[in-house]
Design a protein around this motif. Structure first.
Motif, PDB file in Angstrom:
ATOM      1  N   THR A  80      19.380  16.718 -15.742  1.00 54.45           N
ATOM      2  CA  THR A  80      20.773  17.171 -15.645  1.00 54.45           C
ATOM      3  C   THR A  80      21.710  16.132 -16.257  1.00 54.45           C
ATOM      4  OG1 THR A  80      20.930  16.246 -13.418  1.00 54.45           O
ATOM      5  CG2 THR A  80      20.381  18.582 -13.608  1.00 54.45           C
ATOM      6  N   HIS A  81      22.878  16.609 -16.664  1.00 49.57           N
ATOM      7  CA  HIS A  81      23.850  15.728 -17.316  1.00 49.57           C
ATOM      8  C   HIS A  81      25.259  16.180 -16.958  1.00 49.57           C
ATOM      9  CE1 HIS A  81      24.951  18.779 -20.317  1.00 49.57           C
ATOM     10  NE2 HIS A  81      23.658  19.073 -20.363  1.00 49.57           N
ATOM     11  N   PRO A  82      26.254  15.305 -17.158  1.00 45.60           N
ATOM     12  CA  PRO A  82      27.633  15.676 -16.852  1.00 45.60           C
ATOM     13  C   PRO A  82      28.062  16.896 -17.672  1.00 45.60           C
ATOM     14  CG  PRO A  82      27.452  13.315 -17.232  1.00 45.60           C
ATOM     15  CD  PRO A  82      26.144  13.923 -17.644  1.00 45.60           C
ATOM     16  N   PRO A  83      28.957  17.725 -17.128  1.00 44.77           N
ATOM     17  CA  PRO A  83      29.315  18.968 -17.823  1.00 44.77           C
ATOM     18  C   PRO A  83      29.985  18.735 -19.170  1.00 44.77           C
ATOM     19  CG  PRO A  83      30.720  18.617 -15.882  1.00 44.77           C
ATOM     20  CD  PRO A  83      29.615  17.605 -15.810  1.00 44.77           C
ATOM     21  N   PHE A 139      33.446  12.277 -10.489  1.00 46.57           N
ATOM     22  CA  PHE A 139      33.853  13.565  -9.932  1.00 46.57           C
ATOM     23  C   PHE A 139      33.875  14.577 -11.057  1.00 46.57           C
ATOM     24  CE2 PHE A 139      37.287  16.670  -9.600  1.00 46.57           C
ATOM     25  CZ  PHE A 139      36.851  17.373  -8.497  1.00 46.57           C
ATOM     26  N   SER A 140      33.422  15.794 -10.764  1.00 42.50           N
ATOM     27  CA  SER A 140      33.661  16.880 -11.708  1.00 42.50           C
ATOM     28  C   SER A 140      33.881  18.168 -10.939  1.00 42.50           C
ATOM     29  CB  SER A 140      32.501  17.038 -12.704  1.00 42.50           C
ATOM     30  OG  SER A 140      31.368  17.547 -12.049  1.00 42.50           O
ATOM     31  N   ALA A 141      34.655  19.048 -11.565  1.00 42.69           N
ATOM     32  CA  ALA A 141      34.868  20.388 -11.016  1.00 42.69           C
ATOM     33  C   ALA A 141      34.473  21.350 -12.116  1.00 42.69           C
ATOM     34  CB  ALA A 141      36.335  20.582 -10.649  1.00 42.69           C
ATOM     35  N   ALA A 142      33.842  22.451 -11.757  1.00 37.54           N
ATOM     36  CA  ALA A 142      33.425  23.398 -12.795  1.00 37.54           C
ATOM     37  C   ALA A 142      33.457  24.819 -12.257  1.00 37.54           C
ATOM     38  CB  ALA A 142      32.013  23.063 -13.286  1.00 37.54           C
ATOM     39  N   LEU A 143      33.609  25.746 -13.189  1.00 41.03           N
ATOM     40  CA  LEU A 143      33.476  27.168 -12.871  1.00 41.03           C
ATOM     41  C   LEU A 143      32.369  27.711 -13.766  1.00 41.03           C
ATOM     42  CD1 LEU A 143      34.590  29.698 -11.394  1.00 41.03           C
ATOM     43  CD2 LEU A 143      36.057  30.072 -13.398  1.00 41.03           C
ATOM     44  N   VAL A 144      31.365  28.335 -13.144  1.00 41.17           N
ATOM     45  CA  VAL A 144      30.241  28.853 -13.924  1.00 41.17           C
ATOM     46  C   VAL A 144      30.043  30.325 -13.590  1.00 41.17           C
ATOM     47  CG1 VAL A 144      29.158  26.576 -13.787  1.00 41.17           C
ATOM     48  CG2 VAL A 144      28.384  28.360 -12.248  1.00 41.17           C
ATOM     49  N   PHE A 173      22.896  30.268 -15.576  1.00 37.94           N
ATOM     50  CA  PHE A 173      24.349  30.294 -15.516  1.00 37.94           C
ATOM     51  C   PHE A 173      24.920  29.719 -16.799  1.00 37.94           C
ATOM     52  CE2 PHE A 173      23.406  30.817 -11.103  1.00 37.94           C
ATOM     53  CZ  PHE A 173      24.464  31.592 -10.626  1.00 37.94           C
ATOM     54  N   GLU A 174      26.199  29.998 -17.048  1.00 35.40           N
ATOM     55  CA  GLU A 174      26.877  29.348 -18.173  1.00 35.40           C
ATOM     56  C   GLU A 174      28.208  28.781 -17.695  1.00 35.40           C
ATOM     57  OE1 GLU A 174      27.046  32.479 -21.010  1.00 35.40           O
ATOM     58  OE2 GLU A 174      28.485  33.665 -19.883  1.00 35.40           O
ATOM     59  N   LEU A 175      28.629  27.704 -18.375  1.00 32.55           N
ATOM     60  CA  LEU A 175      29.866  27.027 -17.984  1.00 32.55           C
ATOM     61  C   LEU A 175      31.055  27.801 -18.522  1.00 32.55           C
ATOM     62  CD1 LEU A 175      29.206  23.258 -18.824  1.00 32.55           C
ATOM     63  CD2 LEU A 175      30.024  24.127 -16.624  1.00 32.55           C
ATOM     64  N   LEU A 176      32.019  28.095 -17.664  1.00 28.86           N
ATOM     65  CA  LEU A 176      33.256  28.721 -18.136  1.00 28.86           C
ATOM     66  C   LEU A 176      34.321  27.646 -18.370  1.00 28.86           C
ATOM     67  CD1 LEU A 176      33.544  31.912 -15.902  1.00 28.86           C
ATOM     68  CD2 LEU A 176      32.962  31.773 -18.328  1.00 28.86           C
ATOM     69  N   SER A 177      34.418  26.696 -17.455  1.00 24.27           N
ATOM     70  CA  SER A 177      35.370  25.602 -17.629  1.00 24.27           C
ATOM     71  C   SER A 177      34.971  24.456 -16.720  1.00 24.27           C
ATOM     72  CB  SER A 177      36.792  26.062 -17.281  1.00 24.27           C
ATOM     73  OG  SER A 177      36.797  26.644 -15.994  1.00 24.27           O
ATOM     74  N   TRP A 178      35.406  23.287 -17.067  1.00 17.11           N
ATOM     75  CA  TRP A 178      35.089  22.129 -16.233  1.00 17.11           C
ATOM     76  C   TRP A 178      36.131  21.039 -16.440  1.00 17.11           C
ATOM     77  CZ3 TRP A 178      33.000  22.890 -20.954  1.00 17.11           C
ATOM     78  CH2 TRP A 178      33.068  21.835 -21.841  1.00 17.11           C
ATOM     79  N   THR A 179      36.192  20.137 -15.470  1.00 13.63           N
ATOM     80  CA  THR A 179      37.064  18.973 -15.545  1.00 13.63           C
ATOM     81  C   THR A 179      36.238  17.787 -15.078  1.00 13.63           C
ATOM     82  OG1 THR A 179      38.869  20.374 -14.776  1.00 13.63           O
ATOM     83  CG2 THR A 179      39.244  18.001 -14.692  1.00 13.63           C
ATOM     84  N   GLU A 180      36.313  16.690 -15.799  1.00 14.21           N
ATOM     85  CA  GLU A 180      35.668  15.480 -15.291  1.00 14.21           C
ATOM     86  C   GLU A 180      36.770  14.493 -14.947  1.00 14.21           C
ATOM     87  OE1 GLU A 180      31.761  14.163 -16.824  1.00 14.21           O
ATOM     88  OE2 GLU A 180      32.165  15.617 -18.389  1.00 14.21           O
ATOM     89  N   GLY A 181      36.717  13.998 -13.729  1.00 13.04           N
ATOM     90  CA  GLY A 181      37.800  13.137 -13.239  1.00 13.04           C
ATOM     91  C   GLY A 181      37.761  11.762 -13.871  1.00 13.04           C
ATOM     92  N   VAL A 182      38.785  11.440 -14.642  1.00  9.01           N
ATOM     93  CA  VAL A 182      38.851  10.106 -15.226  1.00  9.01           C
ATOM     94  C   VAL A 182      39.526   9.166 -14.236  1.00  9.01           C
ATOM     95  CG1 VAL A 182      39.712   8.754 -17.168  1.00  9.01           C
ATOM     96  CG2 VAL A 182      38.943  11.102 -17.538  1.00  9.01           C
ATOM     97  N   ARG A 196      41.043  23.574  -8.453  1.00 10.39           N
ATOM     98  CA  ARG A 196      41.906  24.754  -8.528  1.00 10.39           C
ATOM     99  C   ARG A 196      42.301  25.027  -9.987  1.00 10.39           C
ATOM    100  NH1 ARG A 196      46.614  26.387  -9.064  1.00 10.39           N
ATOM    101  NH2 ARG A 196      47.502  24.317  -9.416  1.00 10.39           N
ATOM    102  N   ARG A 197      42.677  23.963 -10.712  1.00  9.53           N
ATOM    103  CA  ARG A 197      43.073  24.145 -12.110  1.00  9.53           C
ATOM    104  C   ARG A 197      41.879  24.575 -12.959  1.00  9.53           C
ATOM    105  NH1 ARG A 197      44.285  19.333 -13.770  1.00  9.53           N
ATOM    106  NH2 ARG A 197      44.879  18.294 -11.869  1.00  9.53           N
ATOM    107  N   THR A 198      40.712  24.044 -12.634  1.00  9.05           N
ATOM    108  CA  THR A 198      39.516  24.383 -13.412  1.00  9.05           C
ATOM    109  C   THR A 198      39.177  25.862 -13.258  1.00  9.05           C
ATOM    110  OG1 THR A 198      38.711  22.153 -13.047  1.00  9.05           O
ATOM    111  CG2 THR A 198      37.084  23.753 -13.769  1.00  9.05           C
TER     112      THR A 198
END
Ligand SMILES: Nc1ncnc2c1ncn2[C@@H]1O[C@H](COP(=O)(O)OP(=O)(O)O)[C@@H](O)[C@H]1O
Ligand SMILES: [Mg+2]
Length: 427
Positions: free
Chosen positions: A116-119, A174-179, A187-196, A290-292
């Protein structure tokens, strides 16, 4: 029995899970004990003075690498003693070590491996890792984004879902994602955010440490920063702050021991105070999720990573929240399930088995999984003393070169994987 392997190289902890290919019944993913904290192995690679690489033990920081997977794609090499190592080589070394540990135990090589790897990884980072894995004798590895693995594990455990939100918080990332469900049953990724700028587990340890400093005032402030005893006291204190944070996931109050030169003292910390300290960071992470999700309400929001054990997180995330008893293993179990699906296809109409706990802030069941984690926590708090595990044969020639080590290291046995190393998520 033939099996497939999932590997999750975390910033601090690397985990492995297998899924059997033969046998009756559902192929439950099983987390493999690697001899370190929480069943995995600490993500440390240390170049020892005799020129071998020790896995799983922190050593001299100038010769020890950690957090390398998250640095893949970064052109600045990782310095190990006098060696400069590419992060992808260290990542591949860790994966090869894990694959060999498991192969030794199982008596055969994994039929397929999913790492596995970061989104946010694109073709460049993935290409680097594939190249390094091939150089290590591991050509049959599929790379899978962490949120996709988390979703795969979720539907296996809890039944169908077409969209899944994934909230992932480990020690540093941290990451947030919608799949969403893909036609191949993955599954496939629709959107994601990685917390900087997003605080995670290690920052929460710092928050506990600041609390202790404030409470003790001058007693700590007066320590001589040059004094080795003071340095070891502070290192121990930081570990004790991390342990206290974990205890607070199961109890409303704890005390942090501080071994001052004048004698030991304890600083009380309540869960309420801890939550006050971390609330802004948790709110920021929830807002990222929420934004993701961009207005979509996912069928479920899965919380993964060790920090997801903090009750305030499950209480703050809106929607249908799912949290496993050991959320730091959810991703690696999903990786093993994905490896199985890639090789043999989806299982027919699987009967979901209840292994996760739906948790809401006002759900009394939330206390149960957290309280039931004491065994794991005890394991993390007091790891059994063990010598560093060495990768053999890793004798370095006179001019030590980790690159040469990487080339010289081969996992025994022949690969029986049938899938090309193309990326699962096609990114
Ligand atoms: N019971 C717990 N309560 C709060 N935090 C925890 C608990 N157990 C583990 N953690 C934290 O989880 C983080 C490790 O998460 P994990 O997903 O295993 O790591 P990585 O970042 O290496 O992927 C650490 O910061 C650890 O302190
Ligand atoms: Mg993790």
């Amino acid at each position: 029995m033939p099996y497939v392997l999932g590997v999750d190289v975390g910033t601090t902890r690397t985990a492995a899970a297998v899924c059997r290919l033969g046998g009756a019944g559902r192929a439950e993913p099983e987390v493999v004990g690697l001899g370190g904290p929480g069943g995995g192995v600490a993500s440390f690679l240390q170049l020892t003075p005799d020129g071998t690489i020790a896995v799983g033990e922190p050593g001299d920081p100038r010769r020890t690498a950690t957090g390398f997977l998250r640095r893949v794609g970064d052109e600045v090499p990782v310095v190990l003693g006098s060696e400069l190592c590419a992060p992808e080589e260290l990542t591949a070394l860790m994966v090869a070590w894990v694959a060999r540990q498991v192969a030794d135990r199982e008596g055969e090589r994994a039929s397929h491996v999913v790492l596995t790897h970061p989104p946010g990884w694109g073709p460049h980072a993935k290409g680097l890792v594939h190249g390094a894995l091939r150089a290590m004798g591991l050509p049959e590895v599929t790379l899978l984004a962490e949120p996709l693995a988390a979703a795969e594990n979720h539907v296996f455990a809890r039944g169908p879902a077409s969209t899944v939100g994934v909230f992932s918080m480990g020690s540093h990332a941290f990451s947030a994602a919608l799949v969403r469900r893909a036609p191949d049953r993955g599954f496939e990724l629709l959107s994601w955010t990685e917390g900087v700028d997003q605080d995670a587990g290690a920052d929460f340890d710092d928050a506990v440490l600041s609390h202790v400093r404030t409470e003790l005032g001058r007693a700590l402030g007066e320590l001589d920063a040059e004094d080795p005893r003071a340095l070891s006291l502070l290192a121990r204190l930081r570990r004790d702050c991390e342990a206290a944070k974990r205890v607070l996931s199961g109890t409303p109050e704890t005390a942090v021991p501080v071994h001052l030169p004048t004698g030991p003292v304890e600083v009380v910390l309540t869960r309420a105070r801890f939550e006050e300290l971390i609330r802004p960071a948790v709110e920021q992470a929830v807002e990222s999720l929420r934004r993701t999700c961009r207005g979509t309400t996912p069928d479920a929001v899965v919380l993964v990573g060790g920090s997801a054990r903090i009750p305030l997180i499950a209480a703050s995330v809106p929607g249908r929240v799912a949290l496993e008893a050991a959320p730091e293993t959810s991703v690696v179990k999903g990786a093993a399930l994905a490896a199985r699906r890639l090789l043999v296809g989806p299982e027919d109409e699987p009967e979901p088995v209840e292994t996760s706990v739906l948790a809401r802030g006002d759900d009394p069941r939330l206390r149960f999984p957290v309280g039931a984690l004491e065994l794991d926590d005890a394991e993390i708090a007091a790891p059994p003393p063990r010598p560093p595990v060495e990768i053999t044969p890793l004798d370095l020639p006179e001019r030590r070169s980790v690159k040469r080590v990487v080339r010289g290291f081969a996992v025994s046995g022949r690969s029986r994987g049938s899938r090309s190393p193309d990326d699962e998520d096609g990114r």
